[in-house]
Scaffold this active site. Structure first.
Site, PDB file in Angstrom:
ATOM      1  N   HIS A 158       0.843  -1.205   0.000  1.00  0.00           N
ATOM      2  CA  HIS A 158       0.000   0.000   0.000  1.00  0.00           C
ATOM      3  C   HIS A 158       0.881   1.260   0.000  1.00  0.00           C
ATOM      4  O   HIS A 158       0.384   2.366   0.168  1.00  0.00           O
ATOM      5  CB  HIS A 158      -0.889   0.036   1.247  1.00  0.00           C
ATOM      6  CG  HIS A 158      -2.088  -0.869   1.177  1.00  0.00           C
ATOM      7  ND1 HIS A 158      -2.815  -1.066   0.026  1.00  0.00           N
ATOM      8  CD2 HIS A 158      -2.720  -1.619   2.138  1.00  0.00           C
ATOM      9  CE1 HIS A 158      -3.819  -1.896   0.281  1.00  0.00           C
ATOM     10  NE2 HIS A 158      -3.784  -2.248   1.551  1.00  0.00           N
ATOM     11  N   GLY A 320     -18.599  -4.800  -2.738  1.00  0.00           N
ATOM     12  CA  GLY A 320     -17.871  -4.882  -4.008  1.00  0.00           C
ATOM     13  C   GLY A 320     -18.630  -4.259  -5.172  1.00  0.00           C
ATOM     14  O   GLY A 320     -18.701  -4.862  -6.249  1.00  0.00           O
TER      15      GLY A 320
HETATM   16  P1  PAP Z   1      -7.391  -3.914   1.655  1.00  0.00           P
HETATM   17  O1  PAP Z   1      -6.787  -2.636   1.184  1.00  0.00           O
HETATM   18  O2  PAP Z   1      -7.653  -3.913   3.146  1.00  0.00           O
HETATM   19  O3  PAP Z   1      -6.645  -5.121   1.202  1.00  0.00           O
HETATM   20  P2  PAP Z   1      -9.204  -4.136  -0.519  1.00  0.00           P
HETATM   21  O4  PAP Z   1      -9.279  -5.563  -0.870  1.00  0.00           O
HETATM   22  O5  PAP Z   1      -8.332  -3.265  -1.340  1.00  0.00           O
HETATM   23  O6  PAP Z   1      -8.851  -3.980   1.018  1.00  0.00           O
HETATM   24  O7  PAP Z   1     -10.651  -3.492  -0.585  1.00  0.00           O
HETATM   25  C1  PAP Z   1     -11.775  -4.118  -0.088  1.00  0.00           C
HETATM   26  C2  PAP Z   1     -12.892  -3.856  -1.084  1.00  0.00           C
HETATM   27  O8  PAP Z   1     -12.786  -4.777  -2.164  1.00  0.00           O
HETATM   28  C3  PAP Z   1     -14.260  -4.071  -0.459  1.00  0.00           C
HETATM   29  O9  PAP Z   1     -15.122  -3.150  -1.116  1.00  0.00           O
HETATM   30  P3  PAP Z   1     -16.470  -2.606  -0.451  1.00  0.00           P
HETATM   31  O10 PAP Z   1     -16.167  -2.258   0.954  1.00  0.00           O
HETATM   32  O11 PAP Z   1     -16.877  -1.429  -1.277  1.00  0.00           O
HETATM   33  O12 PAP Z   1     -17.441  -3.718  -0.585  1.00  0.00           O
HETATM   34  C4  PAP Z   1     -14.540  -5.513  -0.847  1.00  0.00           C
HETATM   35  O13 PAP Z   1     -15.910  -5.851  -0.808  1.00  0.00           O
HETATM   36  C5  PAP Z   1     -13.983  -5.538  -2.254  1.00  0.00           C
HETATM   37  N1  PAP Z   1     -13.632  -6.900  -2.682  1.00  0.00           N
HETATM   38  C6  PAP Z   1     -13.011  -7.883  -1.961  1.00  0.00           C
HETATM   39  N2  PAP Z   1     -12.887  -8.992  -2.692  1.00  0.00           N
HETATM   40  C7  PAP Z   1     -13.454  -8.735  -3.890  1.00  0.00           C
HETATM   41  C8  PAP Z   1     -13.663  -9.522  -5.072  1.00  0.00           C
HETATM   42  N3  PAP Z   1     -13.262 -10.780  -5.136  1.00  0.00           N
HETATM   43  N4  PAP Z   1     -14.277  -8.927  -6.108  1.00  0.00           N
HETATM   44  C9  PAP Z   1     -14.683  -7.636  -6.056  1.00  0.00           C
HETATM   45  N5  PAP Z   1     -14.529  -6.858  -4.969  1.00  0.00           N
HETATM   46  C10 PAP Z   1     -13.920  -7.392  -3.890  1.00  0.00           C
END
Ligand code: PAP
Length: 359
Positions: A158, A320
């Protein structure tokens, strides 16, 4: 950095000081541990101790991670680093890249046998700057970081582009800042209590979780982890324009619109394009299916397990979607944030949301 990097209101003074302190020594950033306590700090979101360094607001773990990764990480030509501003699609990108890169050993159609059935994407692809080992040793030591991993190594970060070690092939995933903020907000509602217990995260004064409105103000000022968001994205955007063979710039919104197309681009960039035989056998679609939010969210490991820093795996999977900002922000707040971003990106070609269609 190029155009559009003017510091947003409220960080200009801190920027001067922070940039001035990003001194170069024989090993870049080696002096971070010595100067950490004198860096500009102040309220931020999430309510960790955030310090201003090299033009960004960073947690103590990230700062120590910068110093450690410059001193102890030895890039290999085959490395791929998956990078992002937090809550921009990192978990998804980790799942897709891991599955694509390891598809010979772990066919995506192997269902229950695939590593994603046993491990969170965050356990399969580690962060360069934060790991249980680094935290346990308070970032001391001289061992090579991730030297034990076989090539090709897949890692994530990050950190901003300008604070990363040189010579690593990079994939960046970018997301509209409004949706990113709302995702960050929900994530920290669930995790702040746990994260503040990790040594080196909380500051001296007892932090409290801000209201969404307070978090919004801090985000608009760029005072959030790895912020300002738009400066983070801009650095990678400009690098991807200068060196498209080294930096691939993806967009979360495009990935939702066309997951298979973006997966093909990702695999080709990582040096493992899908062959016509694989295309014919539906391998691309098997990977997309395996890494979909619905699939990963439903797996037992992600419903009950926990990962990095003791967080529950389930907190990484929420809605998502595109446009969830409207569940927390008024149209006036959205217009204000859009305005802040527009002003900051003046003179650059970066826009957020799906890639503009060029006729
Ligand atoms: P991180 O920075 O803590 O690793 P990150 O994975 O970048 O988090 O972001 C999480 C977001 O990706 C969430 O979005 P939301 O809060 O708007 O729902 C999460 O739902 C979404 N996310 C995680 N996995 C997937 C996936 N397989 N496909 C699409 N979106 C996803």
């Amino acid at each position: 950095m190029g155009g559009g990097t003017t510091a947003p209101a409220g960080v200009a003074a801190a920027e001067e000081e922070g940039v001035a302190k990003a001194v170069t020594t024989a090993t870049p950033h080696a002096d971070i541990p010595n100067i950490m306590s004198s860096l500009p700090t102040g309220p931020g979101f999430p309510p960790y101790q955030l310090s201003y360094y090299g033009g960004f607001w960073l947690s103590g773990l990230f700062l120590k991670g910068i110093a450690a990764s410059h001193a102890r990480f030895k890039p290999r030509p085959t490395d791929v680093l998956l990078t992002s501003f937090p809550k921009s699609g990192t978990t998804w990108l980790k799942a897709l890249a891991f599955s694509a890169l390891n598809r010979a050993a772990h066919p995506p159609s192997s269902a229950g046998h695939h590593p994603l059935y046993r491990s969170s994407p965050h356990d399969l692809v580690s962060f360069l700057e934060v790991s249980p080992e680094l935290i346990a040793t308070d970032y001391a030591g001289e061992d090579e970081l991730y030297g034990e991993l076989p090539s090709p190594r897949l890692l994530a970060s990050h950190l901003p582009y300008s604070l990363l070690p040189n010579g690593i092939k990079i994939v960046y995933v970018c997301r509209d800042p409004k949706d990113t903020l709302v995702s960050l907000w929900h994530f920290h509602e669930k995790t702040t209590a746990v994260l503040l217990g990790v040594p080196g995260v909380a500051g001296a004064s007892p932090p409290t979780m801000p209201t969404f409105e307070e978090a919004f103000e801090l985000f608009c000022e760029g005072r959030c982890i790895s912020g300002p968001h738009w400066r983070h994205a801009l650095e990678f955007w400009e690098a991807s324009r200068r060196r498209p063979d080294q930096v691939l710039f993806l967009r979360y919104e495009d990935m939702l619109l066309d997951p298979a197309g973006n997966l093909r681009t990702l695999a080709a960039f990582m040096g493992c394009p899908f062959s016509p035989e694989e295309e014919a056998a539906g391998v691309v679609h098997h990977v997309v299916e395996l890494c979909s939010l619905a699939k990963l969210k439903g797996l037992e490991v992600n419903r009950s397990g926990s990962t990095l820093l003791g967080l529950k795996n389930e907190v990484f999977f929420r809605k998502g979607t595109v446009g969830d900002w409207s569940s927390c922000m008024t149209p006036a707040m959205a217009a204000r944030l859009d305005g802040v971003v527009k002003e900051a990106l003046k003179g650059s070609t970066l826009t957020f949301g799906p890639a503009p269609v060029i006729n």
